[in-house]
Design an enzyme around this catalytic site. Structure first.
Site, PDB file in Angstrom:
ATOM      1  CB  SER A 688      -0.934   0.015   1.222  1.00 16.56           C
ATOM      2  OG  SER A 688      -1.763  -1.125   1.223  1.00 16.56           O
ATOM      3  CE  LYS A 731      -4.275   0.433   3.966  1.00 20.10           C
ATOM      4  NZ  LYS A 731      -3.873   0.046   2.606  1.00 20.10           N
TER       5      LYS A 731
END
Length: 777
Positions: A688, A731
């Site tokens: 990521s 997130k």
């Protein structure tokens, strides 16, 4: 008929007279036989009274049909016995008991009624004698067979057989033997009517031979029955002795008839046919095992486990959807997706009774309520709840149990929990399924396949029980912190429901509705003692906790109330103590966390990335410095292999597109890049961070700072594409907590924004991109 005079001079003269006839229903009297008779019919009573009054003899003759109440002469056998009345006794009910003695055979010549009395003219049947050795052999054979008959029947005194051997007249011996035989009326009448003595003895011998054979078989049966009774009596006697010994040892009657009790428990437990047969076999072994043998205790323990399991007992599901919704809302705030899945299961169960138990896997960071949610599900469905922690399990026997060949072997924890639940359809929570390990003792995850597979768990076989147990009615719920650590085979059999972290708003609501009242009660406080202001709760959430769940928040609230409780005890204030945001640092000390970690001026070479962790989401400040060198790339900060590869891919892309990106010099020949992710003590990995690493490198090379309050995520390829990543909700929540209001996401992750709470989406700007070029813009 006219009256005939009789001379009393002898039997022959007496037989010339008409004799009163006494019909017999179901008996035959032989000559020289003394027999009691019960007389009740009027004609029969008249015949006896006539004999008593006139001194005449009585003629006894058996009826052809015992049911004939008033027999005529045609209803009688033609041969009977002339008898003498020895004794009479009148009974209270009008009947008469008569004792008669048979004198000689006689045959009816004529018979009829006169004044209610049947009389008959009879002719005597002459008695014969046997001569020669054959006759003597017949008589001796009959006597020997009768002696055996007496011995086998045990209903005739042995002295009678001895006395008969002294009788020299074969005819007399034959009649006496016939009188003692317990045979049917037809055979007795046939023996009475047989005038030929040789033929009578031959028939008698045949009857005696048959009766002796039957009596021999009866004796064998009696002996077997007696042996069985003796064995049972012996066992009963030994049990009574054992009970007395237990009482002397101070154990009282606690043992009781334990064998019968165990057998009854096996029969009533409702276990399967296989288990019942196994239990009865083990019970037989237990009965044959010596009392002090250690094996007896092992078998007894096994039988107790077998009968204590809930083979058929179950609770009835409460399928009220509205009531279940109310219970779930009462216990938990939010968690909409999980609640919907539970209600869907209840709705399907209400429509179909043959639904196999689902297997839900609740995946989320610690403190978000996974375990407590299982309790709420059980309460909503009206089922029992059992919990089993799988953390650290390495031994396969923890699941399947130990085989009984080992000393101290026991069933596995699955069977332990089912016994504890007491029903066959509990809500069964398997906690920390991602924390199992395999070693030389086996693979517990593989053993769990039989438990969690709906196609197999109807016949779960524990090594200790050695019989199948049905787990198909169990509602299994598993929990995990990391979905990626769940063994693939188990993951394939479960329906994963993801629980992300709570927003600040959700934490505030959970604190007000659940945590504050509970901790207030735990500390012995009431609303008259303390009031926790909303600002204080916000301060606890923002400055003293940084987590996805509410576990640390719960501890901090408890800490505040303990401080307040001390003040209440010491000062006893008249009004409630109001805890405000300003008072929290005075009670708990300095702030644990800065107010907004990302809300600061942007810096060159620093990009904000977003990461998923087991405790929820987090943000990463990725720093890049440019130094003179020869094109080296240095990576620090405890980066995993995947994250290092993402950094190398970003570096290669920048080298390939340096000119179009505005990088002035060929940096790969004149400069070294150092990429660092702070908090190096924490391992970091995953694809990521590809996009923020590329932005950090470009920012350092171009000496331009990124936009303020901007975070990004996405995997980068060598061609500059931005690929989707996981954990978007966690997130985004982490970035929002840090004060970030603009987030760059891969375009394919747009569908994941539906899971983000509405209030967060309203307060945040999302930018979807397909390439790293769009990110750079």
């Amino acid at each position: 008929m006219s009256e005939l005079d009789r001379d009393d001079g002898g039997l022959e003269e007496a037989l010339k007279e008409r004799l009163p006839v006494l019909p017999l229903r179901d008996s035959v009297v032989f000559p020289r036989m003394v027999a009691p008779l019960l007389v009740g019919r009027p004609a029969s009573l008249a015949a006896v009274e006539e004999c008593l009054a006139s001194g005449r003899l009585l003629f006894l003759c058996t009826q052809l049909d015992a049911d004939t109440e008033t027999p005529e002469s045609t209803d009688l056998h033609r041969v009977g016995v002339v008898a003498n009345v020895l004794q009479t006794l009148r009974m209270p009910d009008g009947t008469m008991k008569v004792v008669v003695e048979g004198l000689t055979r006689a045959a009816i010549r004529r018979a009829g009624y006169r004044e209610g009395l049947m009389e008959a003219l009879v002719r005597p049947v002459p008695s014969q004698t046997l001569r020669g050795k054959k006759g003597q052999a017949l008589a001796r054979s009959a006597l020997n067979q009768f002696d055996e008959y007496v011995h086998l029947s045990q209903r005739i005194a042995p002295e009678i057989a001895v006395s008969l051997k002294s009788v020299s007249d074969p005819a007399t011996a034959c009649d006496l033997i016939c009188s003692y035989l317990t045979i049917g009326v037809p055979e007795r009448q046939e023996l009475l009517e047989t005038e030929n003595l040789r033929g009578r003895l031959e028939k008698l011998s045949g009857i005696l031979m048959r009766e002796n054979e039957l009596l021999g078989i009866e004796q064998q049966v009696r002996e077997r029955v007696r042996e069985q009774l003796d064995r049972n009596q012996r066992e009963h006697y030994l049990h009574e002795q054992l009970k007395a010994i237990h009482q002397e040892l101070g154990r009282g009657d606690e043992e009781g008839d334990e064998y019968a009790e165990l057998r009854e428990q096996i029969e009533k437990s409702g276990m399967s046919k296989e288990a019942r047969e196994k239990g009865l076999r083990e019970l037989g072994r237990y009965q044959r095992t010596p009392y002090m043998s250690p094996e007896g205790a092992v078998i007894r323990t096994y039988l107790e486990w077998l009968v204590d399991l809930p083979w058929k007992k179950r609770t009835r599901d409460r399928l009220d959807i509205e009531a279940a919704q109310a219970v779930l809302d009462e216990d938990h705030y939010g968690l909409k997706k999980v609640k919907e899945r539970i209600l869907e299961f209840l709705a399907v169960r209400k429509l179909s009774k043959h639904v196999k138990g689902p297997i839900l896997c609740l995946v989320g960071p610690p403190g978000v309520g996974k375990t407590s949610l299982g309790r709420s599900v059980a309460r909503a469905m009206g089922r029992q709840f059992v919990r089993m922690s799988l953390g650290g399990i390495r031994d396969e026997a923890e699941i399947r149990g130990h085989r009984r060949t080992y000393v101290g072997s026991l069933p596995g924890r699955i069977i332990h929990s089912m016994k504890k639940a007491g029903v066959r359809n509990p809500v069964f929570m398997l906690d920390e399924i991602d924390k199992m390990n395999a070693d030389f003792r086996g693979d517990p995850a593989s053993a769990l396949l039989e438990v969690l597979d709906p196609e197999q768990n109807h016949a779960f076989n524990d090594h200790y029980l050695e019989v199948d147990f049905d787990l198909s009615s169990v509602f299994f719920i598993t929990t995990a912190n990391s979905e990626y650590d769940i063994p693939y085979a188990l993951h394939d059999r479960m329906e994963v429901v993801r629980l992300s972290g709570y927003t600040s708003y959700e934490k505030h609501q959970i604190a007000r509705i659940f945590l504050v009242p509970r901790q207030m009660k735990s500390c012995g406080l009431t609303e008259k003692d303390v009031v926790l202001a909303d600002g204080a709760i916000h301060t606890l959430i923002d400055r003293y906790t940084r987590e996805a769940g509410v576990r640390e928040l719960d501890r901090q609230i408890a800490n505040v109330f303990r401080k307040v409780a001390r003040k209440v005890v010491a000062k006893k204030p008249a009004s409630p103590i109001r805890v405000t945001a300003a008072m929290v640092p005075k009670l708990l000390g300095k702030f644990e966390y800065a107010e907004q970690r990302a809300d600061r001026e942007p810096q060159t070479g620093v990009a904000v990335g977003m990461a998923w962790t087991m405790t929820g989401g987090d943000i990463l400040h990725i720093e890049t410095s440019v130094m003179k060198g020869k094109g080296g790339l240095l990576l620090t900060g405890s980066l995993g292999e995947v994250m290092q590869e993402s950094a190398k891919a970003a570096y290669t892309y920048l080298r390939a597109h340096a000119e179009e990106l505005g990088v002035k010099s060929p940096f790969h020949k004149t400069s070294d890049l150092h990429v660092h992710v702070p908090e190096g003590g924490i391992s970091k990995d995953g694809p990521s961070a590809g996009a923020p690493i590329a932005v950090s490198m470009l920012s350092a090379l171009c000496d331009k700072a990124p936009r303020k309050a901007l975070a990004m995520t996405g995997e980068i390829t060598l061609r500059g594409r931005i690929l989707p990543v996981g954990g978007i909700k966690e997130k985004v929540l982490a970035a929002h907590r840090a004060g970030i209001r603009t987030i760059v996401l891969p375009r394919e992750n747009e569908r994941d924004l539906e899971e983000v709470p509405r209030e967060i989406r309203k307060d945040t700007s999302f930018v979807q991109v397909d390439t790293i070029g769009e990110v750079f813009k």
